[in-house]
Structures are given as C-alpha cells and as structure tokens.
Motif scaffolding. Structure first.
Motif, mmCIF file in Angstrom:
data_model
loop_
_atom_site.group_PDB
_atom_site.id
_atom_site.type_symbol
_atom_site.label_atom_id
_atom_site.label_comp_id
_atom_site.label_asym_id
_atom_site.label_seq_id
_atom_site.Cartn_x
_atom_site.Cartn_y
_atom_site.Cartn_z
ATOM 1 N N ARG A 100 -1.701 5.947 1.609
ATOM 2 C CA ARG A 100 -2.818 6.643 2.257
ATOM 3 C C ARG A 100 -2.791 6.262 3.736
ATOM 4 N NH1 ARG A 100 -6.702 5.533 -1.490
ATOM 5 N NH2 ARG A 100 -4.856 5.155 -2.769
ATOM 6 N N PRO A 101 -3.528 6.951 4.617
ATOM 7 C CA PRO A 101 -3.520 6.607 6.043
ATOM 8 C C PRO A 101 -4.072 5.195 6.295
ATOM 9 C CG PRO A 101 -4.407 8.811 5.708
ATOM 10 C CD PRO A 101 -4.296 8.182 4.349
ATOM 11 N N VAL A 102 -3.303 4.411 7.049
ATOM 12 C CA VAL A 102 -3.696 3.049 7.406
ATOM 13 C C VAL A 102 -3.710 2.930 8.922
ATOM 14 C CG1 VAL A 102 -3.107 0.600 7.285
ATOM 15 C CG2 VAL A 102 -2.737 2.070 5.290
ATOM 16 N N ILE A 103 -4.832 2.439 9.472
ATOM 17 C CA ILE A 103 -4.962 2.169 10.915
ATOM 18 C C ILE A 103 -4.942 0.662 11.097
ATOM 19 C CG2 ILE A 103 -6.462 2.382 12.936
ATOM 20 C CD1 ILE A 103 -7.566 4.964 11.697
ATOM 21 N N MET A 104 -3.999 0.165 11.900
ATOM 22 C CA MET A 104 -3.874 -1.271 12.115
ATOM 23 C C MET A 104 -4.890 -1.757 13.140
ATOM 24 S SD MET A 104 -1.492 -1.630 9.948
ATOM 25 C CE MET A 104 -1.270 -3.425 10.064
ATOM 26 N N ILE A 107 0.838 -1.205 0.000
ATOM 27 C CA ILE A 107 0.000 0.000 0.000
ATOM 28 C C ILE A 107 0.870 1.250 0.000
ATOM 29 C CG2 ILE A 107 -1.668 1.349 1.358
ATOM 30 C CD1 ILE A 107 -2.746 -1.419 2.375
ATOM 31 N N MET A 108 1.882 1.272 0.871
ATOM 32 C CA MET A 108 2.728 2.456 0.993
ATOM 33 C C MET A 108 3.566 2.701 -0.265
ATOM 34 S SD MET A 108 2.119 4.047 3.741
ATOM 35 C CE MET A 108 0.511 3.551 4.335
ATOM 36 N N MET A 109 3.944 1.632 -0.959
ATOM 37 C CA MET A 109 4.737 1.792 -2.182
ATOM 38 C C MET A 109 3.869 2.168 -3.382
ATOM 39 S SD MET A 109 7.723 -1.141 -2.227
ATOM 40 C CE MET A 109 6.569 -2.511 -2.172
ATOM 41 N N GLU A 110 2.681 1.554 -3.478
ATOM 42 C CA GLU A 110 1.895 1.664 -4.700
ATOM 43 C C GLU A 110 0.776 2.701 -4.644
ATOM 44 O OE1 GLU A 110 0.511 -2.264 -5.725
ATOM 45 O OE2 GLU A 110 2.473 -3.160 -5.283
#
Length: 352
Positions: free
Chosen positions: A75-79, A69-72
């Motif tokens: 956006r904000p991700v909540i684990m 996700i971070m490479m492609e």
C-alpha cells in the motif's frame, strides 16, 4: 474516508502527524505504532489506505518494515525522514523499495510552518491514497540486454539528432521513475539531460550520486557555470533553480536562487522555460509523476517554440498531476508508461 496508520518511535511525532492529519475531514488516523514490528501488526489488523513510516526505530527499523509491507500487504507508504545526508540516503533507498514520498521530521516540529506542513502532508496522503496498490513493486535495474538494444536503436536511426537537450520535470514518486528512465539510457546518449526534481537541498547531492552509481550515463548535481555536455545528466540542486544560457555556440549551466518567488525550488517551469527560450525546437521536454501542475507553463512555451513533449501515463504515475496538466492542455506529443519512456526519449531526439 482515507484511513492512515502512523508508525514512529517518537511519541511527539506520532501525536504531531496524527493531529495534522486529523484536521482534514477526509482523513482518519486509525492507529499508531512505535516500531516497525508493531506497525506491521497494526497494518495487518486495521488495513489502512496509507502508512507514514519512520526510518530509525528500535526492534524493527523503517526499511526492514517497508520491505515486509511491500511483500506482504502493499500500500502507499510515506517516509518520515531526517533532512541530513544520512536521512537522504535512507529515504532514497526507501523509495527504491516502494515508498511513494516523504515528509521532513525536522519541519514537523517548527510551529511557525505548521500550517504549510499540515497542508502538504494532507495533500500527499490524499494524492497517494488514490494509487492504492499501484506502486508496490520494488525498482529493478534495467537489464544490460535492454541497454544494448537502446544503443542499437540509436545506431539504427542513424543521422544526427535534431534535439540535443532533454529537460525533465518530476515530483512525488520521482526518484524511482527518474532512475528507471536514466538507467535505460546508454553511455553514448547523444544529448545532455537536465532534471528539476522537487527535493530539499540535502537530498539532491545523494540522489545524483546514487543515480551515477547505477546508470551507464554520467549523473551529477548541477554546478553554476559548468558547460553542458552530451551524455551527462544535471540534477538541479534543492533550494535553487536550474537554467541554461548560451554564450556563442557554447551552452552553460546556470544555478540560481532567482526567481525567489517561485512556488518550488527547483521549479520545473523555470527549467523548461529557460530551455525553451534558449533552444526552442532543439529541446525535448519530459514530465513525469508529481502533484500539481509545475511545468505546464514551461511546456506551453517549449511547444510554441517548436520543441517536443512527452508525458508519463496515468497507469504508471504515483500521482497523475503534473503529466495530467500537460495531457489535458493538449501539449503532449507522446503519453507513455515509465518503461517505454527511455526508448521514446531516444526516438524523439531524431524526430522533427
């Protein structure tokens, strides 16, 4: 409207998170997925503003999915995290990779706490949605050349520091910010550092160990009654407050559940008020990324007693809440990006 994709292998969790978020009129769950591979497809297809992401999943786990996700399509991700030592390690790794926050997988199942959890989840989603694409670069260690430069800076300043305690308050988005600051401090840093990071009890021990492994300065979870030492960082244990006390010329750590009624445990206000009362002008207060205004009253007290204050700037915060409260109140002596904070802390130890 804030668009969210929920990724979790548990049908219960997908439903629970979706239901909690849907109760806020500003949030819309536009899709769900049961593993990381399917989640990446949903994100590519639906282009959500925020993603909630489980860690343990079949086919593709959460950390692998997060890297993608971070490479492609950052956006904000909540684990969605388990409150265990293993869950803490994985969640801290996720934050290094670019995740902005986490919610507790266990707590989401506790019906008596559901209203509190709903409000917390909704607040987090709305806060991080404002930072779309801002927090997308995985954390990189500070190069040794930069650490050497800071050590040279201490030598160049010369003389004896006028401040010997640094108190740091931080919340949402905090672990990478704290690591960035601490990894820039040299092993002979001439002050003790105390940190109140809003975290559950299972997280602060692994957090301290992870920092100790990557920083030149020594980092540990604080223990009640131990003496404060220069060049050591003390992390407040989750679920308890961190304070200091003076016995003669000696400063000791106090770890306590009191005050029991504080909104956060650990509380930034409790830490900085204690430092202000004990040391006054000998202390530096630092407020980093986080929601709300925890730390405002403590910083106000520290300034009244002659202490110095630094705040992280809007551009580098995951959530510009806690530092904004300090800046808006006119209490900050310096407003800095996270990359500038380490050198500014060192300089502030020597400035009247």
């Amino acid at each position: 409207m804030i668009r969210v994709v929920v990724i979790d292998d548990s049908a219960f969790m997908r439903k629970a998170i979706s239901t909690m978020l849907a109760k806020d009129p500003e949030i819309q769950v536009v899709g769900t997925a049961h593993n990381g591979n399917e989640g990446i497809e949903r994100i590519r297809e639906l282009d959500p503003d925020v993603v909630t992401l489980d860690i343990e999943m079949p086919v593709m786990d959460g950390l692998t999915a997060l890297r993608r996700i971070m490479m492609e399509m950052p956006r904000p991700v909540i684990m969605v995290s388990s409150l265990t030592t293993e869950g803490a390690e994985a969640t801290l790794k996720a934050m290094e990779l670019g995740a902005v926050d986490f919610i507790s997988k266990e707590l989401s199942k506790v019906s008596l706490d559901i209203i509190k959890i709903e409000a917390d989840l909704q607040k987090k989603v709305k806060a991080v949605a404002k930072r779309k694409l801002r927090h997308r670069t995985p954390l990189r260690p500070v190069p040794r050349s930069a650490e050497s430069h800071l050590r040279e800076r201490i030598a160049a300043i010369g003389g004896r520091p006028v401040r010997d305690i640094v108190a740091i308050g931080v919340s949402t988005g905090g672990p990478p910010a704290v690591q960035k600051v601490l990894s820039s401090l040299p092993v002979d840093f001439p002050a003790a550092v105390l940190i109140a990071q809003h975290m559950p009890p299972a997280f602060t021990g692994p957090f301290a160990k992870r920092l100790d492994n990557v920083c030149a300065i020594s980092v540990k979870e604080a223990e009640d009654g131990e003496p404060l030492k220069p060049g050591t960082v003390y992390i407040a244990p989750g679920g308890k407050h961190l304070k200091i006390t003076q016995r003669g010329t000696k400063l000791d750590v106090v770890v306590s559940p009191d005050p029991a009624g504080a909104l956060y445990k650990p509380s930034v206000n409790v830490l900085i008020s204690s430092v202000a009362e004990t040391l006054g002008r000998r202390a530096l207060g630092v407020i980093l990324t986080g929601m709300g205004n925890d730390g405002l009253e403590g910083i106000r007290e520290l300034k009244a007693r002659g202490g110095r204050v630094l705040a992280q700037n809007d551009a580098t915060c995951v959530v510009y809440g806690m530092p904004k409260a300090i800046v808006d109140a006119g209490l900050a002596d310096g407003i800095l990006g996270i990359d500038e904070m380490g050198p500014a802390i060192i300089s502030s130890l020597y400035e009247n």
